[in-house]
Write a protein that holds these residues in place. Sequence first.
Motif, PDB file in Angstrom:
ATOM      1  N   MET A  68      51.136 -14.124  41.967  1.00  0.00           N
ATOM      2  CA  MET A  68      50.711 -13.354  43.142  1.00  0.00           C
ATOM      3  C   MET A  68      51.043 -14.124  44.405  1.00  0.00           C
ATOM      4  O   MET A  68      51.066 -15.356  44.407  1.00  0.00           O
ATOM      5  N   HIS A  70      49.730 -15.172  47.972  1.00  0.00           N
ATOM      6  CA  HIS A  70      48.434 -15.313  48.644  1.00  0.00           C
ATOM      7  C   HIS A  70      48.563 -16.121  49.916  1.00  0.00           C
ATOM      8  O   HIS A  70      49.518 -16.882  50.093  1.00  0.00           O
ATOM      9  N   LYS A  71      47.587 -15.925  50.762  1.00  0.00           N
ATOM     10  CA  LYS A  71      47.489 -16.746  51.964  1.00  0.00           C
ATOM     11  C   LYS A  71      46.073 -17.295  52.059  1.00  0.00           C
ATOM     12  O   LYS A  71      45.105 -16.533  51.992  1.00  0.00           O
ATOM     13  N   HIS A  83      45.228 -11.641  49.369  1.00  0.00           N
ATOM     14  CA  HIS A  83      46.416 -11.203  48.643  1.00  0.00           C
ATOM     15  C   HIS A  83      47.399 -10.612  49.641  1.00  0.00           C
ATOM     16  O   HIS A  83      47.017  -9.847  50.523  1.00  0.00           O
ATOM     17  N   ASP A  85      51.147  -8.609  50.101  1.00  0.00           N
ATOM     18  CA  ASP A  85      52.131  -7.788  49.380  1.00  0.00           C
ATOM     19  C   ASP A  85      53.558  -8.256  49.604  1.00  0.00           C
ATOM     20  O   ASP A  85      54.411  -8.096  48.733  1.00  0.00           O
ATOM     21  N   TYR A 102      50.293 -20.005  53.083  1.00  0.00           N
ATOM     22  CA  TYR A 102      50.877 -19.148  52.056  1.00  0.00           C
ATOM     23  C   TYR A 102      51.139 -19.959  50.786  1.00  0.00           C
ATOM     24  O   TYR A 102      51.497 -21.135  50.837  1.00  0.00           O
TER      25      TYR A 102
END
Lengths: 141, 214
Positions: A68, A70-71, A83, A85, A102
């Motif tokens: 995934m 993520h930040k 999360h 995209d 990130y």
Amino acid sequence: MTRIFLSFVLLAFGWPVAANPYVTMENAWVREAPPSARMLAAYMTLKNTGMRECVLVAVDSPDFRHVMLHKSEIVDGMARMIHVDELPIPAQGKLELAPGGYHLMMPAPETPLSEGDRVEFVLTFCDESTLRVQAEVRKKP
Amino acid sequence: MRTTIPGRVIHAIRRIIPLLCAAALLGACAPPEPPQLNRATLLPSAKPLLDFTLVDHNGDSFTLESLRGHWTLAFFGYTHCPDVCPTALSMLVQVRRKLEAGIPSDELPEVVFFSVDPERDTPAQLATFLPYFHPGFLGVTGDAGQITILTRQIGILHAKAEGAGDSDYLVDHSAAIILFDPEGKFHAVFGVPHDPDLLVPDFLAIRQYYEASR
């Protein structure tokens, strides 16, 4: 989503999917974690030598169940992970995936990773091009 | 030819000397100046805490008494956190190493990781997590209500992230490092971003000020 799924199917059958000619990767690493850690993080620097923005839309890996985007952010002293995209890489610019910002987040594999191990990520961009990335497991940057 | 000091001069000296001595004495007894700090915020006066009952990763009880007798650097996080928490713990390892070079081992602060995710962070889970970073680091968990008794007294916030439904939920949490003093009181806060080269001198200055004020 259908285009991304199709890209993975083609990759799985060894069908050549166009490699992104503009994005390069530097310093990809996975933070080594305690054996009981359930989630891992990976970091890298992505550089875009092209004249148009490249948008990272998905990451896959043969070494993790899923990956995934993520930040991490700390707002008013509160740490949270969001999360994401997609991650745009500016034209003639770079995108840093680094601790505190990130990062890729993956469930830890059944056999814990150790410093020196290598894993692979496949980055997919909005034009369906891909970039294969080798990352090293390290204790620190 | 003998030189005599005028009587009025002698009288003035006799009056000034006691005043000078008193000033010197007051100066020596004056309270120490609060330290200039980089990233830490020192509470105007250390805050006594209400007791709580938690358990450490060895299965032993961890209460307010466990904070007494030594300084404690405390971080509040969870083991499912792949980024902020391991980064903070790695930073605390560097803090520990820098302090080991400067102060006796029996005066080193304890490093305690308090879980804000007691559902998943059992003592057994913490026992295989904390020692990875440093054998002396301690993980603490327990009843969610007891954790909140502690966190609400020191301004630490924590909550499951929105949309948290499955077993891989995320937890939002304060990222500050809390300093408890040897009396078990809430003494200072180290704000973000955490930098061992700023935290270490802050801790040493706070410790020195504390000792000088007693």
